[in-house]
Design a protein around this motif. Structure first.
Motif, PDB file in Angstrom:
ATOM      1  N   GLY A   1       0.821  -1.207   0.000  1.00  0.00           N
ATOM      2  CA  GLY A   1       0.000   0.000   0.000  1.00  0.00           C
ATOM      3  C   GLY A   1       0.854   1.255   0.000  1.00  0.00           C
ATOM      4  N   HIS A   2       1.956   1.229   0.749  1.00  0.00           N
ATOM      5  CA  HIS A   2       2.887   2.358   0.772  1.00  0.00           C
ATOM      6  C   HIS A   2       3.482   2.572  -0.618  1.00  0.00           C
ATOM      7  N   VAL A   3       3.858   1.486  -1.285  1.00  0.00           N
ATOM      8  CA  VAL A   3       4.404   1.581  -2.643  1.00  0.00           C
ATOM      9  C   VAL A   3       3.370   2.169  -3.596  1.00  0.00           C
ATOM     10  N   ALA A   4       2.095   1.749  -3.450  1.00  0.00           N
ATOM     11  CA  ALA A   4       1.034   2.244  -4.330  1.00  0.00           C
ATOM     12  C   ALA A   4       0.791   3.736  -4.169  1.00  0.00           C
ATOM     13  N   ASP A   5       1.147   4.301  -3.013  1.00  0.00           N
ATOM     14  CA  ASP A   5       0.989   5.738  -2.798  1.00  0.00           C
ATOM     15  C   ASP A   5       2.210   6.541  -3.246  1.00  0.00           C
ATOM     16  N   HIS A   6       3.288   5.856  -3.607  1.00  0.00           N
ATOM     17  CA  HIS A   6       4.508   6.553  -4.000  1.00  0.00           C
ATOM     18  C   HIS A   6       4.869   6.352  -5.473  1.00  0.00           C
ATOM     19  N   MET A   7       4.434   5.260  -6.059  1.00  0.00           N
ATOM     20  CA  MET A   7       4.793   4.959  -7.444  1.00  0.00           C
ATOM     21  C   MET A   7       3.560   4.983  -8.330  1.00  0.00           C
TER      22      MET A   7
ATOM     23  N   GLU B   1      -3.552  10.755  -1.811  1.00  0.00           N
ATOM     24  CA  GLU B   1      -2.207  10.372  -1.367  1.00  0.00           C
ATOM     25  C   GLU B   1      -2.226   9.255  -0.333  1.00  0.00           C
ATOM     26  N   MET B   2      -3.425   8.886   0.170  1.00  0.00           N
ATOM     27  CA  MET B   2      -3.544   7.822   1.167  1.00  0.00           C
ATOM     28  C   MET B   2      -4.239   6.580   0.606  1.00  0.00           C
ATOM     29  N   ARG B   3      -4.737   6.628  -0.617  1.00  0.00           N
ATOM     30  CA  ARG B   3      -5.612   5.557  -1.108  1.00  0.00           C
ATOM     31  C   ARG B   3      -4.912   4.208  -1.196  1.00  0.00           C
ATOM     32  N   GLY B   4      -3.649   4.195  -1.553  1.00  0.00           N
ATOM     33  CA  GLY B   4      -2.941   2.924  -1.627  1.00  0.00           C
ATOM     34  C   GLY B   4      -2.849   2.244  -0.282  1.00  0.00           C
ATOM     35  N   ARG B   5      -2.477   3.009   0.751  1.00  0.00           N
ATOM     36  CA  ARG B   5      -2.317   2.425   2.087  1.00  0.00           C
ATOM     37  C   ARG B   5      -3.662   2.040   2.705  1.00  0.00           C
ATOM     38  N   VAL B   6      -4.688   2.851   2.471  1.00  0.00           N
ATOM     39  CA  VAL B   6      -6.011   2.499   2.976  1.00  0.00           C
ATOM     40  C   VAL B   6      -6.561   1.280   2.235  1.00  0.00           C
ATOM     41  N   SER B   7      -6.339   1.204   0.925  1.00  0.00           N
ATOM     42  CA  SER B   7      -6.753   0.019   0.166  1.00  0.00           C
ATOM     43  C   SER B   7      -6.023  -1.223   0.645  1.00  0.00           C
ATOM     44  N   ALA B   8      -4.772  -1.055   1.081  1.00  0.00           N
ATOM     45  CA  ALA B   8      -4.018  -2.192   1.618  1.00  0.00           C
ATOM     46  C   ALA B   8      -4.660  -2.712   2.895  1.00  0.00           C
TER      47      ALA B   8
END
Length: 409
Positions: free
Chosen positions: A72-78, A341-348
Motif C-alpha cells: 500500500g505504501h508503494v502504491a501511494d509513491h509509485m 495520497e492515502m488511497r494505496g495504504r487504505v486500500s491495503a
C-alpha cells in the motif's frame, strides 16, 4: 482529475484510461481464475493429497498478508498503473515457468508451492494499486458506476474463468498455462497504457508512513465502519467452505450440483452489479448498505435450513446479490472518503480485512461445523451477520446515517 458531463456508461467509457484499465482487469482476473484451476488440478495430479491442495492456498495467503501494508505504501509513491502491470507480468511469468516445467518434465510439488508464493506476492502489490487507481481515472460523480461496472466484469470473470480453465484443462494443463500467460501479458500491456496525473509525495519511507493507512482507517469512523462491516459479515456469514457437505449429505446432489451451488453467488452478484450500473443507489446509502448485509445474513440462514436444492440455489444467488450491493457501496465510500495520497495504504488495510475474513471465515465455518454440525455453523453465522448489521447502526452512526455517497456535481 477527469471531468464528466453526465452519468451514462458512454460517459464512463469515454475516459479512455478507465476503459483500458477495465479491459486489463478483465483479462487479468479471467487468466488468474484459469490459472488457479490448473494449478490445483496439477498439484492433485502430482500428489493426490488434500493437504497439498490446502498448502497451495496457504502459500499464496501468507506472503500476501505480510506484504500488503508495504505494498500500500508503494502504491501511494509509485505509478499505480505500472505497479498493476508489473503484477500481471509477474503472474504471466509464473504461468510460463509452469508451462516450461511441463515440457521440460521438471514439474514438482515444491515448484508449484514456490509459484504459489510468487502469485501471493504479486497479488499483495496488485490489490492496493488497482483499488486506488480507479478514482484517478474517473470523476467523483462517476465513481460508483466505475466501481459497479468493474465489479460486473470481475464477477463475469470469476464465473467464466474457472469454467474456461476446466474446459481447456481437458486438452492438458499446458493449454491453460499458455492461454493464461497470453491473457496476463495482454492485461499487463493495457495496464502500461493507463495514464493519469501522478505526483509522487515528498515523504521519506518509514514504518510510520507504512502504518499511516491503519491510523487513518482507525480515526475515520465512516471508513472504519465500512471496512470492518465486511470483515465481520464475511467472517460469520460465509458458507462456501461447507458447500461440499451440503451438496452431498444434505441436498443429495453430485458434482454438477456442487458446481452450480458454487457459481450461484457469482451469478447473483453479476446480475445485481448490472442492475446497479443502470440504477445506481443515490440516497440513504448508509441504511441500504446495512440492509444489504442483513439480507446477506438472512439468505445464509435460509440456505442453512433448506433441504431443497432449488431453494438453496436461490438463497445463494441472493447472498451474491446482497454482497454485490455491499461491495459497490463500501468500495465507493472508502475511496471517496480517502485522500488520493492515502488511497494505496487504505486500500491495503481493506485488502487485509478482505483476505483475513475469507480465510478465517472458512476456518470458523469448519470449526463450528466440526463441533455442532454444518447446519448450526451456517445458520448461526447468518444470524451473527444480521446481528452485526444491527449493531453497526449504533456503533457507527455516521456510516448508518450517510445519505449520499458524494455531493451532487
Amino acid at each position: 482529475m477527469p471531468t464528466a458531463s453526465g452519468n451514462s456508461l458512454a460517459d464512463l467509457f469515454s475516459h479512455r484510461a478507465f476503459a483500458r484499465f477495465w479491459l486489463a482487469r478483465l483479462n487479468g482476473t479471467t487468466a488468474t481464475q484459469m490459472l488457479m484451476v490448473a494449478l490445483a488440478w496439477n498439484m492433485y495430479d502430482l500428489t493426490s493429497s488434500a493437504w497439498d491442495l490446502g498448502l497451495v492456498g496457504l502459500f499464496q495467503f501468507v506472503p500476501a498478508l505480510l506484504l500488503t501494508l508495504p505494498a500500500g505504501h508503494v502504491a501511494d509513491h509509485m505509478h499505480r498503473g505500472r505497479i498493476f502491470a508489473c503484477c500481471l507480468f509477474a503472474q504471466a511469468l509464473a504461468a510460463v515457468v509452469l508451462l516450461a516445467a511441463l515440457y521440460g518434465h521438471f514439474t514438482s510439488r515444491e515448484l508449484i508451492l514456490g509459484i504459489s508464493v510468487l502469485l501471493g506476492m504479486a497479488r499483495a502489490f496488485q490489490m492496493p494499486a488497482q483499488q486506488a487507481l480507479t478514482p484517478q481515472l474517473v470523476p467523483p460523480a462517476l465513481l460508483q458506476r466505475a466501481v459497479t461496472i468493474s465489479a460486473s466484469a470481475m464477477q463475469a470473470a470469476i464465473i467464466g474463468g474457472p469454467a474456461l480453465g476446466g474446459v481447456l484443462y481437458t486438452l492438458g494443463p499446458a493449454t491453460v498455462y499458455a492461454v493464461s500467460a497470453m491473457l496476463l501479458i495482454v492485461g499487463g500491456v493495457l495496464g502500461l497504457t493507463v495514464r493519469y496525473d501522478h505526483t509522487p509525495p515528498q515523504l521519506a519511507t518509514s514504518w510510520d508512513s507504512v502504518l499511516a493507512g491503519v491510523r487513518f482507517v482507525w480515526h475515520r469512523k465512516v471508513v472504519l465502519g465500512a471496512t470492518t462491516l465486511d470483515l465481520f459479515a464475511v467472517l460469520l456469514g460465509g458458507a462456501t467452505a461447507l458447500l461440499p457437505i451440503f451438496a452431498r449429505d444434505l441436498l443429495q446432489t453430485g458434482p454438477i450440483g456442487l458446481g452450480l451451488l458454487r457459481a450461484a453467488p457469482a451469478v447473483g452478484a453479476l446480475a445485481m452489479s448490472l442492475a446497479l450500473v443502470r440504477w445506481p443507489l443515490e440516497r440513504q446509502v448508509g441504511h441500504k448498505l446495512l440492509l444489504a448485509v442483513a439480507v446477506f445474513g438472512l439468505a445464509t440462514v435460509v440456505f442453512g435450513l433448506s433441504r431443497s436444492f432449488t431453494v438453496s440455489l436461490l438463497a445463494l444467488v441472493v447472498t451474491g446479490a446482497a454482497d454485490a450491493v455491499s461491495v459497490v457501496m463500501r468500495s465507493t465510500l472508502v475511496q471517496l472518503e480517502t485522500p488520493n495520497e492515502m488511497r494505496g495504504r487504505v486500500s491495503a488495510v481493506n485488502s487485509i480485512f478482505i483476505g483475513a475474513s475469507n480465510q478465517l471465515g472458512e476456518f470458523e465455518s469448519g470449526a463450528v461445523a466440526a463441533l455442532w454440525g454444518p447446519v448450526v455453523s451456517v445458520v448461526s453465522g447468518g444470524i451473527g451477520t444480521m446481528v452485526v448489521a444491527a449493531a453497526w447502526l449504533k456503533l457507527f452512526p455516521t456510516l448508518a446515517q450517510r445519505d449520499e455517497l458524494h455531493p451532487k456535481a
